[in-house]
Design an enzyme around this catalytic site. Structure first.
Site, short mmCIF file in Angstrom:
data_model
loop_
_atom_site.label_atom_id
_atom_site.label_comp_id
_atom_site.label_asym_id
_atom_site.label_seq_id
_atom_site.Cartn_x
_atom_site.Cartn_y
_atom_site.Cartn_z
N SER A 255 -13.84 -6.99 4.72
CA SER A 255 -12.73 -6.97 4.09
C SER A 255 -11.47 -6.83 5.07
O SER A 255 -11.63 -6.46 6.30
CB SER A 255 -12.46 -6.22 3.12
OG SER A 255 -12.40 -4.59 3.47
N LYS A 256 -10.25 -6.73 4.58
CA LYS A 256 -8.87 -6.86 5.40
C LYS A 256 -8.79 -5.06 5.22
O LYS A 256 -7.65 -4.94 5.82
CB LYS A 256 -7.87 -7.71 5.12
CG LYS A 256 -8.17 -8.91 5.32
CD LYS A 256 -8.58 -9.20 6.81
CE LYS A 256 -8.54 -10.74 7.11
NZ LYS A 256 -8.44 -11.00 8.41
N ARG A 257 -9.33 -4.34 4.24
CA ARG A 257 -8.62 -3.09 4.12
C ARG A 257 -9.73 -1.92 4.63
O ARG A 257 -9.71 -1.34 5.40
CB ARG A 257 -8.29 -2.90 2.54
CG ARG A 257 -7.31 -3.83 2.28
CD ARG A 257 -6.88 -3.47 0.73
NE ARG A 257 -5.56 -4.24 0.39
CZ ARG A 257 -5.32 -5.47 0.20
NH1 ARG A 257 -6.71 -6.17 0.22
NH2 ARG A 257 -4.25 -6.02 -0.19
#
Length: 503
Positions: A255-257
């Site tokens: 993910s990007k988080r």
């Protein structure tokens, strides 16, 4: 003999540096160093709407922490600068004008409302959503009329409508796209800023980049870039699209988080967050280089020089690779244990200072801490793990909690009082306050009185630290010293006796 390569890493400051991007940068750096070539840092800041003010600083900080350096870049200069795209707008404008003049691109005058209506009609007809090239076929008179209206325009690539485009990827082999599946992508926006497609091709050519190493998410853009290279008459670079990184579970892309490990632990995905969590840069370098590439089929730990010697793009596995979070902690622990006690002491100081609220200069001079470093070195996987193993050194009174916490297993409180009395008597009389003497003395006490070693050691550990789990006991005694150790033992004895005397 492999020719020296010119590779680059070109992050966009629309956010901080993701570990996937850091892995790409590391691969590009390794190949440049392996071939005795050059590694270039370029900042692709043309997306002004999503620009994050401190992202460039964080990106550079993270790359340098990881151990990467660059031969050319915004902070070091070089013969092909500037290395920040927003400072190169004139070059993109000239390139776009040339493409239009030579029939490889065209001006598109469609307004946002017209494009939205076009997409709605395509959706209603269940057609593929995409630009229908209506401005590609405008006559010179129609174009003049649009401009007379004062309409703004973008420049779009005139993609060939038939045939196919093929390029070689050093990791994946031959890759082919049908031209009919490609869009007439926007190259230059109405505000004069280029899109990624135009800027990356112009910059890579101008900066003499020989190998374009980037994530596999850019494979779908590569045919547009190949068409641009052909339109300009430029030689293609070598393409290498690195594999995606999967979540720790292996299911789905990272993910990007933040990441969630199979055991429910969350870990960050932005590189600049890792130093503060106590990871060593050399461990992170080793770890990231092993996601999608390996030295061989059995070696896990290797240094930077070994990676440079053996790295080759053709050895990267094209299959997506899992982010093995559990390996990172293990590997970090290995690198911590490889440090000398003096080096580990220096690395720990910023974390202990932050967590304990004590100036680094004061901690650096504390001999008690230096005594404990070898004892905790075998027990920590991250530098932040050290604080709970030494924090009892810096309290006036240890929190013992329930007084009965001093009582070992299979021992009564009254027996513990007797044991503590005996311990204090022995330690008051001990000749030398060193680990060997203290261990010999306390083990002899246990044998003489018929106690198990744990019945003697457990109350001491609890009295000195207030913890059940600590580094080995004898370094703690040495670190605290005779006077403080006896003071804490006597206090613990008083607290236990007072508890037992309560009605």
């Amino acid at each position: 003999m492999t020719q020296p390569a010119r590779t680059r890493f070109a992050p966009s400051p629309t956010g901080y540096l993701h570990i996937g991007g850091a892995r790409t940068a590391l691969f590009a750096w390794l190949y440049a160093r392996h071939t005795h070539g050059q590694f270039i840092l370029r900042i692709e800041d043309t997306d002004r709407k999503r620009y994050v003010p401190d992202a460039v600083e964080k990106i550079i900080e993270g790359l340098r922490w990881l151990g990467l350096d660059w031969d050319e870049g915004p902070d070091v200069g070089g013969p092909y600068g500037p290395y920040i795209q927003s400072q190169r707008l004139e070059k993109y404008q000239q390139a776009a004008d040339w493409l239009v003049e030579h029939g490889h691109a065209y001006r598109c005058y469609c307004t946002p409302d017209e494009l939205a209506e076009m997409r709605a009609q395509q959706q209603a007809r269940k057609e593929k959503i995409g630009y229908d090239r209506r401005c590609r076929w405008l006559s010179p008179q129609e174009r003049a009329a649009k401009e007379a209206e004062g309409r703004s325009w973008v420049v779009r690539l005139a993609v060939p409508l038939e045939g196919q485009v093929t390029f070689h990827d050093v990791i994946r082999g031959q890759v082919t796209f049908q031209n009919a599946e490609l869009q007439d992508a926007v190259l230059l926006k109405a505000d004069g800023f280029p899109t990624y497609h135009l800027a990356v091709v112009v910059d890579d050519h101008d900066m003499a980049i020989t190998h374009v190493i980037r994530g596999e998410e850019w494979i779908s853009s590569a045919p547009l870039h190949v068409h641009l290279y052909h339109a300009f008459g430029w030689e293609l670079p070598v393409f290498a699209h690195t594999p995606s990184i999967l979540k720790p579970s292996g299911k789905g892309k990272i993910s990007k988080r933040e990441l969630t490990t199979p055991d429910g632990t969350t870990i960050p995905v932005m590189l600049h967050q890792y130093p503060g969590l106590g990871y060593l840069p050399e461990a992170m370098f080793n770890f990231l280089s092993g996601i999608g590439w390996s030295l061989d089929d059995h070696t896990e730990i290797y240094d930077k020089e070994t990676a440079i010697k053996h790295f080759d793009l053709k050895d990267i596995n094209p299959a997506p690779a899992r982010f093995p979070a559990e390996k990172l902690d293990w590997m970090n622990g290995v690198y911590i244990r490889k440090l000398s006690p003096e080096a580990l002491h220096q690395r720990l100081l910023p974390f202990l200072s932050r967590d304990l609220g004590i100036p680094q200069e004061e901690l650096a001079k504390d001999e008690r801490l230096k005594v404990l470093i070898p004892a905790i070195q075998e027990r920590i996987k991250r530098l932040i793990d050290a604080t709970p193993l030494v924090d009892y050194l810096y309290v006036d009174e240890v929190d013992l909690g329930d007084p009965l916490s001093l009582v070992p297993r299979k021992t009564t409180p009254q027996e513990t009082v007797t044991i503590l009395h005996a311990i204090i008597d022995e330690l008051q009389a001990v000749a030398a306050w060193d680990e060997a003497t203290l261990e010999q003395t306390l083990r002899a006490l246990a044998r003489t009185r018929g106690w198990k070693a744990g019945q003697v050691f457990a109350p001491i550990r609890q009295a000195l630290t207030g913890k059940k789990v600590t580094p080995p006991l004898f370094p703690i005694l040495v670190a605290l010293g005779r006077e403080e150790s006896l003071r804490r033992l006597q206090r613990a004895l008083r607290i236990l006796q007072a508890h037992l005397e309560q009605p």
